[in-house]
Design a protein around this motif. Structure first.
Motif, PDB file in Angstrom:
ATOM      1  N   GLY A 106       0.782  -1.224   0.000  1.00  0.00           N
ATOM      2  CA  GLY A 106       0.000   0.000   0.000  1.00  0.00           C
ATOM      3  C   GLY A 106       0.815   1.276   0.000  1.00  0.00           C
ATOM      4  N   LYS A 107       2.139   1.183   0.096  1.00  0.00           N
ATOM      5  CA  LYS A 107       2.984   2.367   0.074  1.00  0.00           C
ATOM      6  C   LYS A 107       3.081   2.918  -1.352  1.00  0.00           C
ATOM      7  CE  LYS A 107       4.162   2.260   4.450  1.00  0.00           C
ATOM      8  NZ  LYS A 107       3.706   3.303   5.395  1.00  0.00           N
ATOM      9  N   LYS A 108       3.413   4.194  -1.447  1.00  0.00           N
ATOM     10  CA  LYS A 108       3.557   4.867  -2.733  1.00  0.00           C
ATOM     11  C   LYS A 108       5.031   5.156  -2.970  1.00  0.00           C
ATOM     12  CE  LYS A 108      -0.785   5.771  -1.263  1.00  0.00           C
ATOM     13  NZ  LYS A 108      -1.274   5.589   0.147  1.00  0.00           N
ATOM     14  N   VAL A 109       5.555   4.634  -4.067  1.00  0.00           N
ATOM     15  CA  VAL A 109       6.999   4.636  -4.317  1.00  0.00           C
ATOM     16  C   VAL A 109       7.312   5.316  -5.643  1.00  0.00           C
ATOM     17  CG1 VAL A 109       9.056   3.208  -4.560  1.00  0.00           C
ATOM     18  CG2 VAL A 109       7.185   2.448  -3.059  1.00  0.00           C
ATOM     19  N   ILE A 110       8.274   6.219  -5.643  1.00  0.00           N
ATOM     20  CA  ILE A 110       8.828   6.792  -6.871  1.00  0.00           C
ATOM     21  C   ILE A 110      10.162   6.119  -7.140  1.00  0.00           C
ATOM     22  CG2 ILE A 110       9.782   8.863  -7.962  1.00  0.00           C
ATOM     23  CD1 ILE A 110       7.884  10.521  -6.194  1.00  0.00           C
ATOM     24  N   VAL A 125      10.700  17.361 -12.367  1.00  0.00           N
ATOM     25  CA  VAL A 125      10.622  16.994 -10.951  1.00  0.00           C
ATOM     26  C   VAL A 125       9.248  17.340 -10.398  1.00  0.00           C
ATOM     27  CG1 VAL A 125      11.500  17.547  -8.640  1.00  0.00           C
ATOM     28  CG2 VAL A 125      13.092  17.156 -10.532  1.00  0.00           C
ATOM     29  N   ALA A 126       8.758  18.537 -10.722  1.00  0.00           N
ATOM     30  CA  ALA A 126       7.438  18.953 -10.243  1.00  0.00           C
ATOM     31  C   ALA A 126       6.345  18.031 -10.766  1.00  0.00           C
ATOM     32  CB  ALA A 126       7.163  20.395 -10.672  1.00  0.00           C
ATOM     33  N   GLU A 127       6.474  17.590 -12.025  1.00  0.00           N
ATOM     34  CA  GLU A 127       5.482  16.684 -12.608  1.00  0.00           C
ATOM     35  C   GLU A 127       5.508  15.324 -11.923  1.00  0.00           C
ATOM     36  OE1 GLU A 127       4.164  14.651 -16.875  1.00  0.00           O
ATOM     37  OE2 GLU A 127       5.935  15.936 -16.788  1.00  0.00           O
ATOM     38  N   VAL A 128       6.705  14.830 -11.623  1.00  0.00           N
ATOM     39  CA  VAL A 128       6.828  13.544 -10.943  1.00  0.00           C
ATOM     40  C   VAL A 128       6.122  13.583  -9.591  1.00  0.00           C
ATOM     41  CG1 VAL A 128       8.469  11.999  -9.781  1.00  0.00           C
ATOM     42  CG2 VAL A 128       8.949  12.806 -12.108  1.00  0.00           C
ATOM     43  N   VAL A 129       6.394  14.610  -8.809  1.00  0.00           N
ATOM     44  CA  VAL A 129       5.811  14.698  -7.474  1.00  0.00           C
ATOM     45  C   VAL A 129       4.302  14.917  -7.562  1.00  0.00           C
ATOM     46  CG1 VAL A 129       5.824  15.963  -5.294  1.00  0.00           C
ATOM     47  CG2 VAL A 129       7.973  15.523  -6.495  1.00  0.00           C
ATOM     48  N   ARG A 130       3.874  15.784  -8.464  1.00  0.00           N
ATOM     49  CA  ARG A 130       2.442  16.033  -8.628  1.00  0.00           C
ATOM     50  C   ARG A 130       1.713  14.754  -9.017  1.00  0.00           C
ATOM     51  NH1 ARG A 130      -0.723  16.146 -12.598  1.00  0.00           N
ATOM     52  NH2 ARG A 130       0.987  16.089 -14.138  1.00  0.00           N
ATOM     53  N   THR A 131       2.268  14.001  -9.950  1.00  0.00           N
ATOM     54  CA  THR A 131       1.632  12.766 -10.399  1.00  0.00           C
ATOM     55  C   THR A 131       1.560  11.743  -9.269  1.00  0.00           C
ATOM     56  OG1 THR A 131       2.432  13.145 -12.649  1.00  0.00           O
ATOM     57  CG2 THR A 131       1.719  10.920 -12.114  1.00  0.00           C
ATOM     58  N   GLY A 159       0.221   9.954  -2.788  1.00  0.00           N
ATOM     59  CA  GLY A 159       1.263  10.452  -1.897  1.00  0.00           C
ATOM     60  C   GLY A 159       2.636   9.925  -2.260  1.00  0.00           C
ATOM     61  N   VAL A 160       3.584  10.120  -1.355  1.00  0.00           N
ATOM     62  CA  VAL A 160       4.955   9.624  -1.534  1.00  0.00           C
ATOM     63  C   VAL A 160       5.440   9.082  -0.192  1.00  0.00           C
ATOM     64  CG1 VAL A 160       7.323  10.135  -2.223  1.00  0.00           C
ATOM     65  CG2 VAL A 160       5.432  11.399  -3.281  1.00  0.00           C
ATOM     66  N   ASP A 161       5.674   7.797  -0.133  1.00  0.00           N
ATOM     67  CA  ASP A 161       6.247   7.170   1.063  1.00  0.00           C
ATOM     68  C   ASP A 161       7.718   6.818   0.871  1.00  0.00           C
ATOM     69  OD1 ASP A 161       3.778   6.926   2.720  1.00  0.00           O
ATOM     70  OD2 ASP A 161       3.148   5.661   1.040  1.00  0.00           O
ATOM     71  N   VAL A 162       8.076   6.482  -0.359  1.00  0.00           N
ATOM     72  CA  VAL A 162       9.446   6.052  -0.667  1.00  0.00           C
ATOM     73  C   VAL A 162       9.891   6.737  -1.956  1.00  0.00           C
ATOM     74  CG1 VAL A 162      10.959   4.108  -1.252  1.00  0.00           C
ATOM     75  CG2 VAL A 162       9.105   3.788   0.409  1.00  0.00           C
ATOM     76  N   LEU A 163      11.101   7.262  -1.938  1.00  0.00           N
ATOM     77  CA  LEU A 163      11.739   7.781  -3.150  1.00  0.00           C
ATOM     78  C   LEU A 163      13.013   6.993  -3.396  1.00  0.00           C
ATOM     79  CD1 LEU A 163      12.404   9.806  -5.436  1.00  0.00           C
ATOM     80  CD2 LEU A 163      13.402  11.297  -3.673  1.00  0.00           C
ATOM     81  N   VAL A 164      13.143   6.439  -4.590  1.00  0.00           N
ATOM     82  CA  VAL A 164      14.376   5.751  -4.983  1.00  0.00           C
ATOM     83  C   VAL A 164      15.060   6.586  -6.057  1.00  0.00           C
ATOM     84  CG1 VAL A 164      15.397   3.656  -5.940  1.00  0.00           C
ATOM     85  CG2 VAL A 164      13.387   3.495  -4.452  1.00  0.00           C
ATOM     86  N   ASN A 165      16.138   7.246  -5.672  1.00  0.00           N
ATOM     87  CA  ASN A 165      16.941   8.049  -6.604  1.00  0.00           C
ATOM     88  C   ASN A 165      17.958   7.137  -7.286  1.00  0.00           C
ATOM     89  OD1 ASN A 165      16.021  10.824  -6.340  1.00  0.00           O
ATOM     90  ND2 ASN A 165      16.814  10.752  -4.247  1.00  0.00           N
ATOM     91  N   ARG A 203      14.588  17.121  -2.380  1.00  0.00           N
ATOM     92  CA  ARG A 203      14.095  18.376  -1.811  1.00  0.00           C
ATOM     93  C   ARG A 203      12.593  18.515  -1.998  1.00  0.00           C
ATOM     94  NH1 ARG A 203      16.406  23.959  -4.198  1.00  0.00           N
ATOM     95  NH2 ARG A 203      15.089  23.290  -5.941  1.00  0.00           N
ATOM     96  N   ALA A 204      12.091  18.048  -3.120  1.00  0.00           N
ATOM     97  CA  ALA A 204      10.670  18.190  -3.419  1.00  0.00           C
ATOM     98  C   ALA A 204       9.786  17.275  -2.576  1.00  0.00           C
ATOM     99  CB  ALA A 204      10.429  17.917  -4.904  1.00  0.00           C
ATOM    100  N   VAL A 205      10.285  16.071  -2.233  1.00  0.00           N
ATOM    101  CA  VAL A 205       9.435  15.135  -1.487  1.00  0.00           C
ATOM    102  C   VAL A 205       9.583  15.269   0.025  1.00  0.00           C
ATOM    103  CG1 VAL A 205       9.514  13.468  -3.386  1.00  0.00           C
ATOM    104  CG2 VAL A 205      11.073  13.185  -1.442  1.00  0.00           C
ATOM    105  N   LEU A 206      10.628  15.897   0.497  1.00  0.00           N
ATOM    106  CA  LEU A 206      10.843  15.985   1.937  1.00  0.00           C
ATOM    107  C   LEU A 206       9.697  16.682   2.681  1.00  0.00           C
ATOM    108  CD1 LEU A 206      14.689  16.615   2.177  1.00  0.00           C
ATOM    109  CD2 LEU A 206      13.437  14.660   3.124  1.00  0.00           C
ATOM    110  N   PRO A 207       9.136  17.768   2.166  1.00  0.00           N
ATOM    111  CA  PRO A 207       8.005  18.373   2.894  1.00  0.00           C
ATOM    112  C   PRO A 207       6.813  17.423   3.037  1.00  0.00           C
ATOM    113  CG  PRO A 207       8.921  19.932   1.324  1.00  0.00           C
ATOM    114  CD  PRO A 207       9.557  18.612   1.031  1.00  0.00           C
ATOM    115  N   ILE A 208       6.576  16.592   2.027  1.00  0.00           N
ATOM    116  CA  ILE A 208       5.484  15.610   2.101  1.00  0.00           C
ATOM    117  C   ILE A 208       5.773  14.593   3.187  1.00  0.00           C
ATOM    118  CG2 ILE A 208       4.270  13.795   0.827  1.00  0.00           C
ATOM    119  CD1 ILE A 208       4.980  15.353  -1.754  1.00  0.00           C
ATOM    120  N   MET A 209       6.989  14.059   3.182  1.00  0.00           N
ATOM    121  CA  MET A 209       7.369  13.062   4.193  1.00  0.00           C
ATOM    122  C   MET A 209       7.388  13.665   5.585  1.00  0.00           C
ATOM    123  SD  MET A 209      10.375  10.972   2.199  1.00  0.00           S
ATOM    124  CE  MET A 209       9.996   9.919   0.791  1.00  0.00           C
ATOM    125  N   LYS A 210       7.864  14.898   5.686  1.00  0.00           N
ATOM    126  CA  LYS A 210       7.922  15.569   6.988  1.00  0.00           C
ATOM    127  C   LYS A 210       6.517  15.765   7.561  1.00  0.00           C
ATOM    128  CE  LYS A 210       9.784  19.745   9.180  1.00  0.00           C
ATOM    129  NZ  LYS A 210      10.514  21.020   8.955  1.00  0.00           N
TER     130      LYS A 210
END
Length: 253
Positions: free
Chosen positions: A7-11, A71-77, A84-90, A125-132
């Motif tokens: 159920g987590k949301k992963v980029i 980057v903005a499109e990735v996070v928005r999508t 949401g965003v639970d995990v980011l894999v760079n 930087r873009a996903v940290l506010p969501i995770m925070k």
């Protein structure tokens, strides 16, 4: 131990091929929804389709992640389509041509730093506010054996991956009190489609060739994906700021 990824949301960046694609499918197998970001449209859409076939929601975003609008499109999508965003894999990255310092051109230097270091910084930087705000999150970078030593690649790639290591450690310290963990895998030789350019001089390849015997066997992309999933999961709940070599002991040689 339960991974806690259902159920987590992963980029996953660079998710259209190689380690990234294997990570997309590994997260899907754990029941996580996945956003596949890649500059290769066919690869991104194909990986997303395969993830959906595994029974999870998946989206593809195509573009150069060093561009702020992408980057903005990735996070928005991720937020609007996955929830949401639970995990980011760079994971996305490129190789250099093994050039030594005096032979690195401006264009190569700027491209390697832009793709390998600036792009993951922008997305983190873009996903940290969501995770925070939600009080939890995990960021996993694909670093490199070149993050750990000077003799694994050319100067531009090595510097970019050392920068990744600094970004991992700094972010881990700054955000650990917000329930956010930041770690990295450091692959050694891995069977992927990442391209190495033609060397511009003998200095880099000649020097690096002296250390090639330590590489050991070449890993499958799935082996790196398993380590990425582990670091993102509840199984690594107290692992933060770590650079995990997945290199068959190359870093120990």
């Amino acid at each position: 131990m339960e991974t806690g990824l259902k159920g987590k949301k992963v980029i996953v960046t660079g998710g259209g091929s190689g380690i990234g694609r294997s990570a997309v499918l590994a997260f899907a197998a754990e029941g996580a929804s996945v956003l596949v970001a890649d500059i290769n449209g066919d690869g991104a859409r194909s990986a997303a389709e395969e993830a959906r076939a595994a029974g999870v929601a998946a989206q593809a975003v195509v573009g150069d992640l060093s561009a702020p609008e992408v980057v903005a499109e990735v996070v928005r999508t991720a937020v609007e389509e996955l929830g949401g965003v639970d995990v980011l894999v760079n994971n996305a990255g490129i190789m250099d041509d093994m050039s030594a310092t005096a032979d690195v051109g401006d264009e190569m230097w700027e491209r390697l730093i832009r793709v390998n270091l600036t792009a993951p910084f922008l997305l983190t930087r873009a996903v940290l506010p969501i995770m925070k705000e939600q009080g939890s999150g995990s960021v996993v970078f694909t670093a490199s054996e070149a993050s750990l030593r000077g003799g694994a690649s050319g100067t531009a790639y090595t510097v970019s991956k050392h920068g990744v290591m600094g970004l991992v450690k700094s972010t881990a310290v700054m955000y650990r009190d917000h329930g956010i963990r930041v770690n990295a895998v450091a692959p050694g030789g891995t069977a992927t489609n990442i391209a190495v350019g033609t060397p511009t001089s003998v200095d880099g390849p000649t020097a690096l060739g002296r250390y090639a015997n330590g590489i050991g066997r070449i890993a499958a992309a799935e082996e790196l994906a398993a380590a990425i999933v582990f670091l993102a999961s509840d199984a690594a709940s107290n692992v933060n700021g770590a650079i995990l070599p997945v290199d068959n002991g190359w870093s120990a040689v």
